[in-house]
Design a protein around this motif. Structure first.
Motif, PDB file in Angstrom:
ATOM      1  N   ARG A  76       0.849  -1.196   0.000  1.00  0.00           N
ATOM      2  CA  ARG A  76       0.000   0.000   0.000  1.00  0.00           C
ATOM      3  C   ARG A  76       0.885   1.246   0.000  1.00  0.00           C
ATOM      4  NH1 ARG A  76      -4.113  -1.770   4.946  1.00  0.00           N
ATOM      5  NH2 ARG A  76      -5.086  -3.461   3.780  1.00  0.00           N
ATOM      6  N   ILE A  77       0.425   2.294  -0.679  1.00  0.00           N
ATOM      7  CA  ILE A  77       1.059   3.608  -0.550  1.00  0.00           C
ATOM      8  C   ILE A  77      -0.015   4.579  -0.059  1.00  0.00           C
ATOM      9  CG2 ILE A  77       2.152   5.540  -1.770  1.00  0.00           C
ATOM     10  CD1 ILE A  77       3.392   3.517  -3.698  1.00  0.00           C
ATOM     11  N   MET A  78       0.272   5.272   1.039  1.00  0.00           N
ATOM     12  CA  MET A  78      -0.665   6.259   1.587  1.00  0.00           C
ATOM     13  C   MET A  78       0.005   7.628   1.433  1.00  0.00           C
ATOM     14  SD  MET A  78      -1.855   3.918   4.837  1.00  0.00           S
ATOM     15  CE  MET A  78      -3.475   4.625   5.138  1.00  0.00           C
ATOM     16  N   HIS A  79      -0.569   8.452   0.571  1.00  0.00           N
ATOM     17  CA  HIS A  79       0.106   9.685   0.145  1.00  0.00           C
ATOM     18  C   HIS A  79      -0.444  10.905   0.889  1.00  0.00           C
ATOM     19  CE1 HIS A  79       1.755  12.877  -2.088  1.00  0.00           C
ATOM     20  NE2 HIS A  79       0.796  13.011  -2.986  1.00  0.00           N
ATOM     21  N   LEU A  80       0.356  11.387   1.848  1.00  0.00           N
ATOM     22  CA  LEU A  80      -0.045  12.572   2.628  1.00  0.00           C
ATOM     23  C   LEU A  80       0.895  13.749   2.435  1.00  0.00           C
ATOM     24  CD1 LEU A  80      -0.817   9.846   4.442  1.00  0.00           C
ATOM     25  CD2 LEU A  80      -1.675  11.595   5.997  1.00  0.00           C
ATOM     26  N   ALA A  81       2.086  13.539   1.845  1.00  0.00           N
ATOM     27  CA  ALA A  81       3.052  14.646   1.736  1.00  0.00           C
ATOM     28  C   ALA A  81       2.413  15.798   0.973  1.00  0.00           C
ATOM     29  CB  ALA A  81       4.308  14.167   1.018  1.00  0.00           C
ATOM     30  N   ALA A  82       2.493  16.986   1.528  1.00  0.00           N
ATOM     31  CA  ALA A  82       1.898  18.158   0.878  1.00  0.00           C
ATOM     32  C   ALA A  82       2.366  19.418   1.590  1.00  0.00           C
ATOM     33  CB  ALA A  82       0.373  18.084   0.933  1.00  0.00           C
ATOM     34  N   GLU A  83       2.259  20.528   0.886  1.00  0.00           N
ATOM     35  CA  GLU A  83       2.250  21.830   1.550  1.00  0.00           C
ATOM     36  C   GLU A  83       0.812  22.017   1.995  1.00  0.00           C
ATOM     37  OE1 GLU A  83       4.560  23.973   2.344  1.00  0.00           O
ATOM     38  OE2 GLU A  83       6.203  22.833   1.448  1.00  0.00           O
ATOM     39  N   SER A  84       0.604  22.357   3.284  1.00  0.00           N
ATOM     40  CA  SER A  84      -0.753  22.229   3.818  1.00  0.00           C
ATOM     41  C   SER A  84      -1.352  23.495   4.425  1.00  0.00           C
ATOM     42  CB  SER A  84      -0.755  21.133   4.895  1.00  0.00           C
ATOM     43  OG  SER A  84      -0.057  21.579   6.040  1.00  0.00           O
ATOM     44  N   HIS A  85      -0.596  24.607   4.454  1.00  0.00           N
ATOM     45  CA  HIS A  85      -1.124  25.768   5.183  1.00  0.00           C
ATOM     46  C   HIS A  85      -1.679  26.832   4.228  1.00  0.00           C
ATOM     47  CE1 HIS A  85      -1.933  28.367   8.415  1.00  0.00           C
ATOM     48  NE2 HIS A  85      -0.882  29.146   8.294  1.00  0.00           N
ATOM     49  N   VAL A  86      -2.987  27.065   4.310  1.00  0.00           N
ATOM     50  CA  VAL A  86      -3.672  27.980   3.390  1.00  0.00           C
ATOM     51  C   VAL A  86      -3.002  29.358   3.369  1.00  0.00           C
ATOM     52  CG1 VAL A  86      -5.859  29.166   2.915  1.00  0.00           C
ATOM     53  CG2 VAL A  86      -5.879  26.792   3.695  1.00  0.00           C
ATOM     54  N   ASP A  87      -2.688  29.906   4.542  1.00  0.00           N
ATOM     55  CA  ASP A  87      -2.099  31.249   4.580  1.00  0.00           C
ATOM     56  C   ASP A  87      -0.769  31.301   3.823  1.00  0.00           C
ATOM     57  OD1 ASP A  87      -4.194  32.244   6.022  1.00  0.00           O
ATOM     58  OD2 ASP A  87      -3.179  32.172   7.963  1.00  0.00           O
ATOM     59  N   PHE A 128      -3.348   2.452  -3.668  1.00  0.00           N
ATOM     60  CA  PHE A 128      -2.748   3.778  -3.509  1.00  0.00           C
ATOM     61  C   PHE A 128      -3.835   4.682  -2.939  1.00  0.00           C
ATOM     62  CE2 PHE A 128      -1.588   8.048  -4.624  1.00  0.00           C
ATOM     63  CZ  PHE A 128      -0.214   8.091  -4.835  1.00  0.00           C
ATOM     64  N   LEU A 129      -3.617   5.214  -1.730  1.00  0.00           N
ATOM     65  CA  LEU A 129      -4.600   6.133  -1.125  1.00  0.00           C
ATOM     66  C   LEU A 129      -4.091   7.565  -1.251  1.00  0.00           C
ATOM     67  CD1 LEU A 129      -7.188   6.726   0.551  1.00  0.00           C
ATOM     68  CD2 LEU A 129      -5.772   6.471   2.592  1.00  0.00           C
ATOM     69  N   HIS A 130      -4.855   8.394  -1.921  1.00  0.00           N
ATOM     70  CA  HIS A 130      -4.523   9.813  -2.036  1.00  0.00           C
ATOM     71  C   HIS A 130      -5.324  10.569  -0.973  1.00  0.00           C
ATOM     72  CE1 HIS A 130      -3.507  13.654  -3.761  1.00  0.00           C
ATOM     73  NE2 HIS A 130      -4.791  13.967  -3.806  1.00  0.00           N
ATOM     74  N   LEU A 168      -5.778  14.226 -10.651  1.00  0.00           N
ATOM     75  CA  LEU A 168      -4.717  13.372 -11.196  1.00  0.00           C
ATOM     76  C   LEU A 168      -4.883  11.945 -10.668  1.00  0.00           C
ATOM     77  CD1 LEU A 168      -1.567  15.700 -10.887  1.00  0.00           C
ATOM     78  CD2 LEU A 168      -2.817  15.103 -12.965  1.00  0.00           C
ATOM     79  N   ALA A 169      -5.091  11.827  -9.351  1.00  0.00           N
ATOM     80  CA  ALA A 169      -5.200  10.493  -8.749  1.00  0.00           C
ATOM     81  C   ALA A 169      -6.362   9.708  -9.374  1.00  0.00           C
ATOM     82  CB  ALA A 169      -5.386  10.623  -7.229  1.00  0.00           C
ATOM     83  N   PRO A 179      -4.880   1.124  -8.893  1.00  0.00           N
ATOM     84  CA  PRO A 179      -5.946   1.012  -7.889  1.00  0.00           C
ATOM     85  C   PRO A 179      -5.891   2.122  -6.834  1.00  0.00           C
ATOM     86  CG  PRO A 179      -4.464  -0.903  -7.819  1.00  0.00           C
ATOM     87  CD  PRO A 179      -3.878   0.043  -8.779  1.00  0.00           C
ATOM     88  N   VAL A 180      -6.501   3.252  -7.185  1.00  0.00           N
ATOM     89  CA  VAL A 180      -6.457   4.460  -6.354  1.00  0.00           C
ATOM     90  C   VAL A 180      -7.777   4.625  -5.604  1.00  0.00           C
ATOM     91  CG1 VAL A 180      -6.447   6.988  -6.461  1.00  0.00           C
ATOM     92  CG2 VAL A 180      -4.850   5.687  -7.879  1.00  0.00           C
ATOM     93  N   VAL A 181      -7.682   5.051  -4.341  1.00  0.00           N
ATOM     94  CA  VAL A 181      -8.842   5.496  -3.569  1.00  0.00           C
ATOM     95  C   VAL A 181      -8.507   6.901  -3.069  1.00  0.00           C
ATOM     96  CG1 VAL A 181     -10.429   4.934  -1.673  1.00  0.00           C
ATOM     97  CG2 VAL A 181      -9.158   3.110  -2.793  1.00  0.00           C
ATOM     98  N   VAL A 182      -9.510   7.790  -2.994  1.00  0.00           N
ATOM     99  CA  VAL A 182      -9.275   9.167  -2.544  1.00  0.00           C
ATOM    100  C   VAL A 182     -10.093   9.423  -1.285  1.00  0.00           C
ATOM    101  CG1 VAL A 182      -9.568  11.619  -3.150  1.00  0.00           C
ATOM    102  CG2 VAL A 182      -8.832   9.985  -4.905  1.00  0.00           C
ATOM    103  N   SER A 183      -9.475  10.125  -0.301  1.00  0.00           N
ATOM    104  CA  SER A 183     -10.245  10.534   0.881  1.00  0.00           C
ATOM    105  C   SER A 183     -10.184  12.052   1.010  1.00  0.00           C
ATOM    106  CB  SER A 183      -9.685   9.876   2.146  1.00  0.00           C
ATOM    107  OG  SER A 183      -8.367  10.318   2.395  1.00  0.00           O
ATOM    108  N   ASN A 184     -11.306  12.651   1.394  1.00  0.00           N
ATOM    109  CA  ASN A 184     -11.376  14.106   1.607  1.00  0.00           C
ATOM    110  C   ASN A 184     -11.860  14.347   3.026  1.00  0.00           C
ATOM    111  OD1 ASN A 184     -12.076  13.669  -1.495  1.00  0.00           O
ATOM    112  ND2 ASN A 184     -11.070  15.633  -1.251  1.00  0.00           N
ATOM    113  N   CYS A 185     -10.990  14.964   3.821  1.00  0.00           N
ATOM    114  CA  CYS A 185     -11.273  15.087   5.258  1.00  0.00           C
ATOM    115  C   CYS A 185     -11.437  16.541   5.685  1.00  0.00           C
ATOM    116  CB  CYS A 185     -10.127  14.440   6.046  1.00  0.00           C
ATOM    117  SG  CYS A 185     -10.445  14.363   7.809  1.00  0.00           S
ATOM    118  N   SER A 186     -12.201  16.712   6.749  1.00  0.00           N
ATOM    119  CA  SER A 186     -12.386  18.048   7.330  1.00  0.00           C
ATOM    120  C   SER A 186     -11.166  18.420   8.177  1.00  0.00           C
ATOM    121  CB  SER A 186     -13.647  18.049   8.193  1.00  0.00           C
ATOM    122  OG  SER A 186     -13.497  17.077   9.211  1.00  0.00           O
TER     123      SER A 186
END
Ligand code: NAD
Length: 354
Positions: A76-87, A128-130, A168-169, A179-186
Motif C-alpha cells: 500500500r502507498i498512503m500519500h499525505l506529503a503536501a504543503e498544507s497551510h492555506v495562509d 494507492f490512497l490519495h 490526477l489520482a 488502484p487508487v482510492v481518494v479521501s477528503n477530510c475536514s
C-alpha cells in the motif's frame, strides 16, 4: 502488510505512522522531505522499532521515489506529503504547485511503474490512497453538507492545488487502472500539530499570555476531527474502500472559530488558572482573503459502507489536545524558532517569479 506513508513526519502523517506501526504492527516506510512542517520528533514513539523505516526524500524526485518503492516493495502507498497551510499558499503558491501537483504526479507515476511490474495476488491487492481535504469543495452557506458528489470549487491556492492532485489520482485509476482510492477530510486537530495552525497557535499563545488572533469576526465554521480518528479512517479506507471511489471523512463537530478559541481558553483556565480569564487575550484581525464561510462533511458513506465512526467529540478531543500541549513543551518549544506567530496570507504580497 508493507505500507509506504509519504509526509509521515507531518501532523496527520505521524499520527498515521504511529497507528500503523504500534497498533497494527505493519511494516512502514516513512518518506518525508522534512520541510519546515516536517518534524522527526513527531516519530519518536516509533524510533528504533524494527517495523519502522525512514527515508528523507522529496516526492518530486522520481529517481528517489522509484528507488524507495522498488526496494521496499509496498502493498500500500498512503500519500499525505503536501504543503498544507492555506495562509502560506496565499503568501507564495509555488511550493504548493510543486509538491501538491508535480509531486503527486511524480509519485503516481512511480507507483504505476512499480504496480505494473507486479503479478497475481500482489498486483490485485495493491492500493494507492490519495489523502485530501474537504476544502476542494469550496464554501457552504448555513445549510447543507459536502457529499462525495459535491462539485469541486476550491477558493485558495492550497485547495486548488489539492483539487488538481485529486483529479490526477482519479485519472490514473480511470486511464491506467492504478488502484487508487481518494479521501477528503475536514479540519484535523490533536497532538503534534505545527503551531502555525489555529488550534495549536491559540493554545501556545494563550499559555504564553500573548494575543489570540481571530480572523474577521470569528464566525467561519469548520468541522473538526481528532487526528487519531482520521488515522483510523485512512487505514479502513485503504483496506476496504472501493477502487476509484472517494470517501469523505468528518467528525460531525461543526464549530465557529470564535467558539473554538473560547473553548480552548476555558479548558486552559480550568487546568492552569491565570490572573485574568484568557478570553481577554482575543484580538480580531484582518480576515483571510477568500476565507471560506463554512465547511461541513457528510461522512455517511464511510460510516455505513466501511463501518468507521469518530470516537472523539470536539469536547473530549480538545481537552486531550490541550493537556498534550501542556505536557509536551519539549516538542513544540523548538518549533517556535521555525514560526513565531507572524501574520501570513494577506493578499498584498508580491507575485512570485517562476
Ligand atoms: P503537514 O504540513 O503537517 O505535513 C506535511 C508533511 O509533508 C511534512 O512532514 C513535510 O515535511 C512533508 N512534505 C512536504 N513537502 C514534501 C515533499 N515535496 N516531499 C516529501 N515530503 C514533503 O500536513 P498535515 O496537516 O499532516 O496534512 C497531511 C495531508 O492531509 C495533506 O495532504 C493535507 O492536504 C491533508 N489534509 C490535512 C488536513 C488538516 O486539517 N491538517 C485536513 C484534510 C486533509
Amino acid at each position: 502488510m508493507r505500507v509506504i506513508v509519504t509526509g509521515g513526519a507531518g501532523f496527520i502523517g505521524s499520527a498515521l505512522v504511529r497507528y500503523l506501526v504500534l497498533e497494527k504492527g505493519y511494516d512502514v516506510l516513512t518518506i518525508d522531505a522534512l520541510t519546515y512542517a516536517g518534524c522527526e520528533a513527531s516519530l519518536q514513539a516509533v524510533d528504533g522499532k524494527a517495523n519502522h523505516h525512514f527515508i528523507k526524500a522529496d516526492i518530486c524526485d522520481r529517481t528517489a521515489m522509484d528507488a524507495a518503492i522498488g526496494s521496499f516493495r509496498p502493498d500500500r502507498i498512503m500519500h499525505l506529503a503536501a504543503e498544507s497551510h492555506v495562509d502560506r499558499s496565499i503568501t507564495g503558491a509555488a511550493d504548493f504547485i510543486q509538491t501538491n501537483i508535480v509531486g503527486s504526479f511524480t509519485l503516481l507515476e512511480a507507483a504505476r511503474g512499480y504496480w505494473s511490474g507486479l503479478e497475481g495476488l500482489h498486483k490485485a491487492a495493491f492500493r494507492f490512497l490519495h489523502v485530501s481535504t474537504d476544502e476542494v469543495y469550496g464554501s457552504l452557506d448555513d445549510e447543507g453538507l459536502f457529499e462525495e458528489s459535491t462539485p469541486y470549487d476550491p477558493s485558495s491556492p492550497y485547495s486548488a492545488s489539492k483539487a488538481a492532485s485529486d483529479h490526477l489520482a482519479k485519472a490514473w485509476e480511470r486511464t491506467y487502472g492504478l488502484p487508487v482510492v481518494v479521501s477528503n477530510c475536514s479540519n484535523n486537530y490533536g497532538p503534534y500539530h505545527f503551531p502555525e495552525k489555529l488550534i495549536p497557535l491559540i493554545i501556545i499563545n494563550a499559555l504564553e499570555g500573548k494575543a489570540l488572533p481571530v480572523y474577521g469576526k470569528g464566525e467561519n465554521v469548520r468541522d473538526w476531527l481528532f487526528v487519531e480518528d482520521h488515522a483510523r479512517a485512512l487505514d479502513i479506507i485503504i483496506e476496504r474502500g472501493r477502487v476509484g471511489e472517494t470517501y469523505n471523512v468528518g467528525g460531525r463537530n461543526e464549530r465557529r472559530n470564535i467558539d473554538v478559541v473560547r473553548r480552548i481558553c476555558s479548558v486552559l483556565d480550568s487546568l492552569v488558572p491565570a490572573d485574568v480569564p484568557r478570553e481577554q487575550l482575543i484580538e480580531y484581525v484582518t480576515d483571510r482573503p477568500g476565507h471560506d464561510a463554512r465547511y461541513a462533511i457528510d461522512a455517511t458513506k464511510l460510516e455505513t459502507e466501511l463501518g468507521w465512526r469518530a470516537q472523539e467529540t470536539f469536547e473530549t478531543g480538545i481537552e486531550k489536545t490541550v493537556r498534550w500541549y501542556l505536557e509536551n513543551e519539549w516538542w513544540w518549544a523548538p518549533l517556535r524558532g521555525r514560526y513565531d506567530g507572524e501574520r501570513l496570507g494577506l493578499s498584498n504580497t508580491k507575485p512570485e517569479q517562476v
